[in-house]
Design a protein around this motif. Structure first.
Motif, mmCIF file in Angstrom:
data_model
loop_
_atom_site.group_PDB
_atom_site.id
_atom_site.type_symbol
_atom_site.label_atom_id
_atom_site.label_comp_id
_atom_site.label_asym_id
_atom_site.label_seq_id
_atom_site.Cartn_x
_atom_site.Cartn_y
_atom_site.Cartn_z
ATOM 1 N N GLY A 138 0.827 -1.204 0.000
ATOM 2 C CA GLY A 138 0.000 0.000 0.000
ATOM 3 C C GLY A 138 0.859 1.250 0.000
ATOM 4 O O GLY A 138 2.057 1.203 0.284
ATOM 5 N N LEU A 139 0.247 2.381 -0.342
ATOM 6 C CA LEU A 139 0.958 3.661 -0.259
ATOM 7 C C LEU A 139 0.860 4.161 1.168
ATOM 8 O O LEU A 139 -0.222 4.184 1.756
ATOM 9 C CB LEU A 139 0.325 4.703 -1.183
ATOM 10 N N HIS A 140 1.993 4.582 1.710
ATOM 11 C CA HIS A 140 2.054 5.008 3.100
ATOM 12 C C HIS A 140 3.011 6.185 3.222
ATOM 13 O O HIS A 140 4.077 6.185 2.614
ATOM 14 C CB HIS A 140 2.535 3.833 3.958
ATOM 15 N N ALA A 141 2.639 7.168 4.003
ATOM 16 C CA ALA A 141 3.496 8.338 4.226
ATOM 17 C C ALA A 141 4.407 8.056 5.413
ATOM 18 O O ALA A 141 4.087 8.370 6.548
ATOM 19 C CB ALA A 141 2.642 9.576 4.480
ATOM 20 N N SER A 142 5.573 7.447 5.141
ATOM 21 C CA SER A 142 6.476 7.098 6.228
ATOM 22 C C SER A 142 7.949 7.188 5.863
ATOM 23 O O SER A 142 8.806 6.971 6.713
ATOM 24 C CB SER A 142 6.161 5.694 6.755
ATOM 25 N N ALA A 143 8.262 7.507 4.629
ATOM 26 C CA ALA A 143 9.671 7.645 4.251
ATOM 27 C C ALA A 143 10.169 9.012 4.712
ATOM 28 O O ALA A 143 9.514 10.024 4.488
ATOM 29 C CB ALA A 143 9.836 7.497 2.743
ATOM 30 N N THR A 144 11.309 9.012 5.369
ATOM 31 C CA THR A 144 11.833 10.267 5.904
ATOM 32 C C THR A 144 12.761 10.994 4.941
ATOM 33 O O THR A 144 13.082 12.148 5.160
ATOM 34 C CB THR A 144 12.593 10.019 7.223
ATOM 35 N N GLY A 145 13.170 10.315 3.896
ATOM 36 C CA GLY A 145 14.065 10.960 2.947
ATOM 37 C C GLY A 145 13.971 10.339 1.577
ATOM 38 O O GLY A 145 13.364 9.287 1.396
ATOM 39 N N VAL A 146 14.585 10.994 0.621
ATOM 40 C CA VAL A 146 14.536 10.503 -0.748
ATOM 41 C C VAL A 146 15.423 9.281 -0.953
ATOM 42 O O VAL A 146 15.351 8.633 -1.980
ATOM 43 C CB VAL A 146 14.916 11.613 -1.753
ATOM 44 N N GLY A 147 16.244 8.938 0.032
ATOM 45 C CA GLY A 147 17.110 7.776 -0.068
ATOM 46 C C GLY A 147 16.383 6.460 0.138
ATOM 47 O O GLY A 147 16.930 5.390 -0.112
ATOM 48 N N ASP A 148 15.139 6.483 0.596
ATOM 49 C CA ASP A 148 14.359 5.266 0.792
ATOM 50 C C ASP A 148 14.055 4.652 -0.576
ATOM 51 O O ASP A 148 13.430 5.292 -1.419
ATOM 52 C CB ASP A 148 13.060 5.603 1.529
ATOM 53 N N THR A 149 14.475 3.426 -0.792
ATOM 54 C CA THR A 149 14.331 2.795 -2.113
ATOM 55 C C THR A 149 12.875 2.565 -2.502
ATOM 56 O O THR A 149 12.575 2.381 -3.672
ATOM 57 C CB THR A 149 15.074 1.445 -2.169
ATOM 58 N N TYR A 150 11.960 2.578 -1.558
ATOM 59 C CA TYR A 150 10.544 2.349 -1.863
ATOM 60 C C TYR A 150 9.773 3.650 -2.089
ATOM 61 O O TYR A 150 8.569 3.630 -2.318
ATOM 62 C CB TYR A 150 9.885 1.548 -0.747
ATOM 63 N N ALA A 151 10.450 4.798 -2.027
ATOM 64 C CA ALA A 151 9.769 6.091 -2.158
ATOM 65 C C ALA A 151 9.683 6.595 -3.595
ATOM 66 O O ALA A 151 8.844 7.439 -3.891
ATOM 67 C CB ALA A 151 10.469 7.137 -1.291
ATOM 68 N N ALA A 152 10.506 6.107 -4.486
ATOM 69 C CA ALA A 152 10.478 6.589 -5.879
ATOM 70 C C ALA A 152 9.605 5.682 -6.735
ATOM 71 O O ALA A 152 9.618 4.464 -6.587
ATOM 72 C CB ALA A 152 11.893 6.630 -6.448
ATOM 73 N N PHE A 153 8.851 6.311 -7.621
ATOM 74 C CA PHE A 153 7.988 5.591 -8.550
ATOM 75 C C PHE A 153 8.283 6.066 -9.958
ATOM 76 O O PHE A 153 8.576 7.235 -10.182
ATOM 77 C CB PHE A 153 6.506 5.849 -8.235
ATOM 78 N N ARG A 154 8.201 5.158 -10.912
ATOM 79 C CA ARG A 154 8.316 5.552 -12.315
ATOM 80 C C ARG A 154 6.933 6.011 -12.741
ATOM 81 O O ARG A 154 5.939 5.334 -12.482
ATOM 82 C CB ARG A 154 8.772 4.389 -13.183
ATOM 83 N N TYR A 155 6.854 7.170 -13.354
ATOM 84 C CA TYR A 155 5.562 7.616 -13.855
ATOM 85 C C TYR A 155 5.593 7.629 -15.375
ATOM 86 O O TYR A 155 6.622 7.793 -15.997
ATOM 87 C CB TYR A 155 5.184 8.994 -13.307
ATOM 88 N N SER A 156 4.428 7.412 -15.952
ATOM 89 C CA SER A 156 4.272 7.478 -17.393
ATOM 90 C C SER A 156 2.890 8.042 -17.681
ATOM 91 O O SER A 156 1.998 7.994 -16.840
ATOM 92 C CB SER A 156 4.447 6.097 -18.030
ATOM 93 N N SER A 157 2.741 8.573 -18.866
ATOM 94 C CA SER A 157 1.449 9.126 -19.252
ATOM 95 C C SER A 157 0.415 8.009 -19.340
ATOM 96 O O SER A 157 0.679 6.933 -19.860
ATOM 97 C CB SER A 157 1.566 9.827 -20.607
ATOM 98 N N ALA A 158 -0.776 8.288 -18.814
ATOM 99 C CA ALA A 158 -1.879 7.336 -18.892
ATOM 100 C C ALA A 158 -3.085 8.001 -19.560
ATOM 101 O O ALA A 158 -4.221 7.590 -19.352
ATOM 102 C CB ALA A 158 -2.232 6.826 -17.508
ATOM 103 N N VAL A 159 -2.821 9.035 -20.346
ATOM 104 C CA VAL A 159 -3.890 9.778 -21.009
ATOM 105 C C VAL A 159 -4.723 8.859 -21.895
ATOM 106 O O VAL A 159 -5.950 8.941 -21.915
ATOM 107 C CB VAL A 159 -3.304 10.958 -21.824
ATOM 108 N N HIS A 160 -4.087 7.956 -22.599
ATOM 109 C CA HIS A 160 -4.806 7.067 -23.502
ATOM 110 C C HIS A 160 -5.516 5.934 -22.763
ATOM 111 O O HIS A 160 -6.376 5.266 -23.340
ATOM 112 C CB HIS A 160 -3.865 6.499 -24.563
#
Length: 177
Positions: A138-160
């Motif tokens: 699940g998505l959870h607000a608990s990472a204290t910094g950008v160094g947490d490997t689970y905090a980054a997500f790849r985003y892509s366009s989903a317009v279509h």
């Protein structure tokens, strides 16, 4: 992980995005999953294909740079609950970041292509993939910094992939009467 850059304009992200896990369940997308007897719509990394059920609408706040709201595929806004999980359960439009911080997030683009970091306005915790209390990935607000490997997500366009309908529609049937 490097230094993230605050997104500052409505043109920074497409109107509809798909968020994909980069670690653990890599290649799996964020979607809405019902928990607690089908009553609570959690946002979880659970969709194995990019379909309309992974298209999240980005809504920018004009008052503050980099601050946005997100509307899930179920038509409801993201909202942080008291335990830190991000749910897709807010039906009404949030009023403002000052009065409704649980529904607003600060968006950062990582210096590597296609990576997004989201920070809760409640306490500046970063959103990450998290498993707790029967909610897997699940998505959870608990990472204290950008160094947490689970905090980054790849985003892509989903317009279509998005289905955009008016809020209210009238359907007529031809039942020969």
């Amino acid at each position: 992980m490097g230094t993230p850059v605050l997104l500052v304009s409505g043109a920074s992200l497409p109107r509809f995005i798909a968020l994909e896990s980069l670690s653990g369940s890599a290649g799996v997308y964020l979607t809405v999953t019902m928990h607690e007897g089908g009553q609570v719509p959690y946002l979880t990394i659970a969709a194995e294909q990019k379909t309309r059920m992974v298209a999240h609408e980005v809504v920018y706040n004009a008052d503050e740079a980099g601050v946005l709201m997100l509307r899930a595929p179920n038509g409801r806004f993201w909202q942080r609950n008291s335990s830190g999980f991000i749910l897709a359960d807010r039906e009404t439009t949030p009023s403002s970041p000052a009065s409704d911080p649980a529904c607003y997030f600060r968006a950062f683009r990582h210096d590597e292509a296609g990576q997004l970091l989201l920070q809760s306005l409640v306490d500046a915790k970063y959103i990450k993939r998290f498993t707790l209390d029967g909610v897997s990935n699940g998505l959870h607000a608990s990472a204290t910094g950008v160094g947490d490997t689970y905090a980054a997500f790849r985003y892509s366009s989903a317009v279509h992939d998005a289905v955009v309908l008016p809020r209210h529609i009238t359907l007529y049937g031809d039942n020969s009467k």
